[in-house]
Design a protein around this motif. Structure first.
Motif, short mmCIF file in Angstrom:
data_model
loop_
_atom_site.label_atom_id
_atom_site.label_comp_id
_atom_site.label_asym_id
_atom_site.label_seq_id
_atom_site.Cartn_x
_atom_site.Cartn_y
_atom_site.Cartn_z
N ILE A 86 2.27 0.37 -6.00
CA ILE A 86 2.53 1.58 -6.77
C ILE A 86 2.79 1.25 -8.24
O ILE A 86 2.27 1.91 -9.14
CB ILE A 86 3.70 2.38 -6.15
CG1 ILE A 86 3.28 2.90 -4.78
CG2 ILE A 86 4.12 3.53 -7.07
CD1 ILE A 86 4.42 3.42 -3.94
N LEU A 89 -0.50 0.58 -9.88
CA LEU A 89 -1.23 1.81 -10.17
C LEU A 89 -0.64 2.54 -11.37
O LEU A 89 -1.37 3.06 -12.22
CB LEU A 89 -1.23 2.72 -8.94
CG LEU A 89 -1.99 2.18 -7.73
CD1 LEU A 89 -1.72 3.02 -6.49
CD2 LEU A 89 -3.49 2.11 -8.00
N LEU A 90 0.69 2.55 -11.47
CA LEU A 90 1.33 3.18 -12.62
C LEU A 90 1.03 2.42 -13.91
O LEU A 90 1.04 3.00 -15.00
CB LEU A 90 2.85 3.25 -12.41
CG LEU A 90 3.33 4.21 -11.32
CD1 LEU A 90 4.84 4.08 -11.11
CD2 LEU A 90 2.97 5.66 -11.65
N SER A 95 -7.15 1.25 -8.01
CA SER A 95 -6.83 1.62 -6.63
C SER A 95 -6.10 0.48 -5.94
O SER A 95 -6.14 -0.67 -6.39
CB SER A 95 -8.10 1.97 -5.85
OG SER A 95 -8.94 0.83 -5.74
N ALA A 113 4.23 6.69 -2.90
CA ALA A 113 3.09 6.99 -3.77
C ALA A 113 3.11 8.46 -4.18
O ALA A 113 2.90 8.81 -5.35
CB ALA A 113 1.78 6.65 -3.06
N ASN A 116 5.47 9.38 -6.89
CA ASN A 116 5.03 8.97 -8.22
C ASN A 116 3.71 9.61 -8.62
O ASN A 116 3.02 9.14 -9.53
CB ASN A 116 4.93 7.44 -8.26
CG ASN A 116 6.29 6.77 -8.20
OD1 ASN A 116 6.99 6.66 -9.20
ND2 ASN A 116 6.70 6.35 -7.00
N ASN A 117 3.37 10.70 -7.92
CA ASN A 117 2.18 11.49 -8.25
C ASN A 117 0.89 10.68 -8.21
O ASN A 117 -0.01 10.88 -9.04
CB ASN A 117 2.34 12.16 -9.62
CG ASN A 117 3.53 13.09 -9.67
OD1 ASN A 117 3.71 13.91 -8.78
ND2 ASN A 117 4.36 12.95 -10.69
N ILE A 118 0.82 9.76 -7.27
CA ILE A 118 -0.40 8.98 -7.07
C ILE A 118 -1.19 9.60 -5.92
O ILE A 118 -0.69 9.72 -4.81
CB ILE A 118 -0.06 7.51 -6.78
CG1 ILE A 118 0.56 6.87 -8.03
CG2 ILE A 118 -1.31 6.74 -6.35
CD1 ILE A 118 1.14 5.51 -7.81
N ARG A 122 -6.38 7.06 -4.74
CA ARG A 122 -6.06 5.80 -5.41
C ARG A 122 -5.29 4.82 -4.53
O ARG A 122 -5.24 3.63 -4.85
CB ARG A 122 -5.26 6.07 -6.68
CG ARG A 122 -6.02 6.83 -7.74
CD ARG A 122 -5.19 6.98 -9.00
NE ARG A 122 -4.98 5.69 -9.65
CZ ARG A 122 -3.96 5.43 -10.49
NH1 ARG A 122 -3.05 6.36 -10.71
NH2 ARG A 122 -3.84 4.24 -11.03
N ILE A 123 -4.70 5.30 -3.45
CA ILE A 123 -3.93 4.39 -2.59
C ILE A 123 -4.18 4.70 -1.12
O ILE A 123 -4.31 5.86 -0.73
CB ILE A 123 -2.42 4.46 -2.91
CG1 ILE A 123 -1.67 3.33 -2.19
CG2 ILE A 123 -1.85 5.82 -2.60
CD1 ILE A 123 -0.24 3.13 -2.68
#
Length: 213
Positions: A86, A89-90, A95, A113, A116-118, A122-123
């Motif tokens: 995570i 990604l941030l 991905s 995830a 954290n608005n993912i 992307r994950i």
């Protein structure tokens, strides 16, 4: 038990894990010292390992920052709470694919995830053992990754060093930590014998981290 699960939260406060990364438990406010340029990751580990406070997590994160770009794809083997994936990604990675043998860790990674608005594009997280389920991992992962990271233990990293290359693109980097002081020489030897070139070796307290290609 439930009492313990609530009690440990008393000592988990927001903290700066890198110059511009702050890890914040969901029940804490954003610290006053945070700037608008800081990356703030929210986390609720639940029963999964990984709050970011351990030396090995910091070593991995600092190493990851050097190699992440907007096209980076990541494999997190033994993801725990998903903190490494995570944070990557941030920090701009494209991905991440997370694996863990603990189903609660897989659930925690997915939930963190979302915190954290993912997006799900992307994950991805799967309940798989990379040492025993290599075919299933390959079919789930589909494409080789640019970075593989494993923050586990020497007992897992040593055998992992013989198989992880199967999931890595040419020129990809393998970052591994969780290696206690007296185990780093044999871990290094295993990495080299399995064809890896050591790019960096850092330690903090009694813990070691290798970056290799």
């Amino acid at each position: 038990d439930s009492q313990w699960k609530d009690k440990w939260k008393d000592n988990f406060k927001a903290f700066r894990v890198a110059d511009d990364i702050i890890i914040k438990p969901t029940w804490e406010e954003i610290p006053e010292h945070a700037s608008e340029n800081d990356i703030i990751m929210q986390i609720d580990p639940g029963s999964a390992f990984g709050t970011g406070t351990h030396e090995t997590t910091k070593l991995c994160l600092l190493s990851l920052r050097k190699y992440i770009n907007p096209e980076t794809t990541l494999l997190d083997a033994g993801c725990g709470s998903g903190i490494l994936a995570i944070c990557s990604l941030l920090c701009g990675a494209k991905s991440a694919f997370c694996l863990d043998i603990d189903p609660y860790a897989v659930e925690a990674a997915v939930e963190n995830a979302k915190l954290n608005n993912i997006g799900e594009n992307r994950i991805k997280a799967a309940h798989l053992n990379i040492l025993e389920d290599t075919e299933n991992v390959r079919s789930e992962l589909k494409d080789p990754v640019d970075i593989a990271v494993a923050n586990i233990l020497a007992d897992v990293i040593i055998p992992l060093s013989a198989v992880v290359h199967q999931f890595m693109a040419p020129g990809a980097v393998f970052i591994c930590s969780g290696i206690i002081e007296h185990r780093w020489p044999e871990t290094e030897a295993a990495l080299i014998s399995n064809g890896f070139e050591i790019l960096d070796h850092k330690s903090e307290e009694e813990w070691h981290c290798f970056v290799c290609r």
